[in-house]
Design an enzyme around this catalytic site. Structure first.
Site, PDB file in Angstrom:
ATOM      1  N   ASP A  89      -6.453  -4.050  -5.539  1.00 45.96           N
ATOM      2  CA  ASP A  89      -6.063  -2.842  -4.812  1.00 45.96           C
ATOM      3  C   ASP A  89      -4.673  -2.356  -5.233  1.00 45.96           C
ATOM      4  O   ASP A  89      -4.369  -1.153  -5.174  1.00 45.96           O
ATOM      5  CB  ASP A  89      -6.041  -3.104  -3.305  1.00 45.96           C
ATOM      6  CG  ASP A  89      -7.224  -3.906  -2.792  1.00 45.96           C
ATOM      7  OD1 ASP A  89      -7.672  -4.834  -3.488  1.00 45.96           O
ATOM      8  OD2 ASP A  89      -7.689  -3.629  -1.670  1.00 45.96           O
ATOM      9  N   ASP A 127       0.799  -1.218   0.000  1.00 40.88           N
ATOM     10  CA  ASP A 127       0.000   0.000   0.000  1.00 40.88           C
ATOM     11  C   ASP A 127       0.840   1.280   0.000  1.00 40.88           C
ATOM     12  O   ASP A 127       0.343   2.345   0.388  1.00 40.88           O
ATOM     13  CB  ASP A 127      -0.928   0.018   1.221  1.00 40.88           C
ATOM     14  CG  ASP A 127      -2.062  -0.988   1.093  1.00 40.88           C
ATOM     15  OD1 ASP A 127      -2.614  -1.107  -0.015  1.00 40.88           O
ATOM     16  OD2 ASP A 127      -2.388  -1.640   2.094  1.00 40.88           O
TER      17      ASP A 127
END
Length: 395
Positions: A174, A115
């Site tokens: 993602d 992330d």
């Protein structure tokens, strides 16, 4: 001035005013929405200044829940503060943004997270865009290098989650949100390994994470010996065969970014196909705020996902600049409807409520807590993109 010209002058003024009325009303909507966001986040900044961690969500009592810097949502509030500085040009926002952004600096060495784009590019990336601070540049480059360490050339992707008995090398949709950081690192450093990793990841994801109708499966697990997919799952969706809303928006946003950064037509076509799948979906509500899964079993009583809507709106606004005028008009109409819906009492909190988050939390069955920090970031980004587009169209 001769009296005989005066009525014509009045008529001209009235005609001009009538033609510009719609754009003025739209401009006032974006400004009013951004002004409200600033009011809310003034309180958010005050709360965050008293805690060492980063705002993530609110609990049932309306109290802010803070998360450590490594949690995927931690870059969003600093990023929103930077975007409010971009909107207002007032230093109270840059001061607050700097404080919260620096709390994320250690994540530049975090090689255990996929992330990095959300953590660092939303915070340090916006900070560098607006200030040119060389310290931010160093953080971004180090963070991009840490992210690149998770790339496996045999698989052709950046690894997402930890290896388990079921997932040897899991890759989630993602991850497309972190490629913007990698492409920035390529442009800044001219190290082509970033570019090659991004292209490989985007192409492999396009091949294996998408179905024939351009819906996305959230997770693909690969065998690292042969680099082949061995399992596909919607971990946070209603089922493995259905369309988890936030994942669809991640895909749309990611391929729009990849087209912007590479100008490779296959990414533009992918983004357009995903957009059409979402816009034309039979279960997209009239207010254009998706249910948490496009095929949730309890539709129309299923929860709506404000984060999926905000990400989708921001992506559609950018995508509109890459397509023909008719398609652009279609995309912008959906995005504007989404932003107006999100700005209504159905989805937007009252002033000083909701822990000072702008958008209300929307918990769903398989996702115990859809973070309002994420939704707020892309909501404000979408409003700024729409406002900038309006300003450009007036020139």
């Amino acid at each position: 001035m001769s009296k005989k010209y005066f009525p014509w002058l009045v008529l001209l003024i009235l005609i001009t005013a009538g033609c510009s009325k719609g754009s003025r009303n739209q401009q006032s909507f974006t400004d009013a929405s951004l002004d409200f966001a600033a009011e809310q986040y003034r309180g958010m900044a005050e709360l965050a200044a008293k805690n060492k961690n980063l705002p993530q969500t609110v609990d049932k009592s309306g109290k802010v829940v803070f998360a450590e810097s490594s949690v995927w949502t931690s870059g969003f509030v600093p990023g929103t503060l930077w975007n409010l500085f971009d909107y207002t040009d007032e230093f109270e926002w840059s001061d607050a943004a700097r404080d919260l952004t620096l709390r994320l600096e250690k994540e530049k060495w975090n090689k255990a997270s996929h992330d990095a784009g959300l953590l660092l590019y939303c915070s340090f990336g916006n900070g560098y865009r607006l200030t040119g601070d060389p310290i931010y540049r160093e953080v971004l480059l180090t963070g991009a290098q840490s992210l690149k360490s998770r790339f496996n050339p045999k698989v052709g992707c950046i690894k997402s989650w930890k290896t388990t008995e079921k997932w040897q090398f899991p890759v989630v949709i993602d991850n497309m949100m972190s490629l913007e950081l990698m492409m920035w690192a390529f442009k800044t450093s001219r190290d082509s390994s970033y570019y090659r990793a991004c292209i490989s990841h985007a192409d492999t994801t396009m091949k294996n994470n998408f179905r024939a109708d351009y819906s996305a499966v959230q997770l693909v697990a690969y065998d690292t010996i042969k680099g082949r997919p061995v399992l596909k799952q919607n971990v946070q969706g209603a089922s493995d065969e259905l369309a988890w809303a936030r994942g669809q928006s991640f895909g749309l946003y990611g391929y729009t970014v990849m087209y912007r950064e590479t100008r490779l037509d296959r990414y533009l076509q992918q983004a357009k196909h995903i957009a059409d799948f979402l816009i034309q979906h039979k279960n997209l509500p009239a207010d254009k705020i998706p249910y948490w899964d496009y095929n949730a079993k309890d539709i129309p009583n299923a929860k709506h996902d404000v984060s999926a809507a905000a990400i989708m709106a921001s992506a559609l606004i950018e995508l509109s600049s890459f397509v023909d005028s008719a398609t652009a008009k279609k995309y912008l109409a959906i995005a504007e409807t989404q932003l107006k819906s999100l700005s209504s009492s159905a989805y937007r909190a009252e002033k000083d409520e909701n822990g000072n988050f702008i958008l209300k939390n929307t918990p769903a069955a398989a996702e115990a807590d859809v973070s309002p920090a994420c939704a707020d970031y892309y909501y404000v980004e979408a409003l700024l993109r729409l406002r900038n587009l309006q300003a450009a169209n007036k020139k």
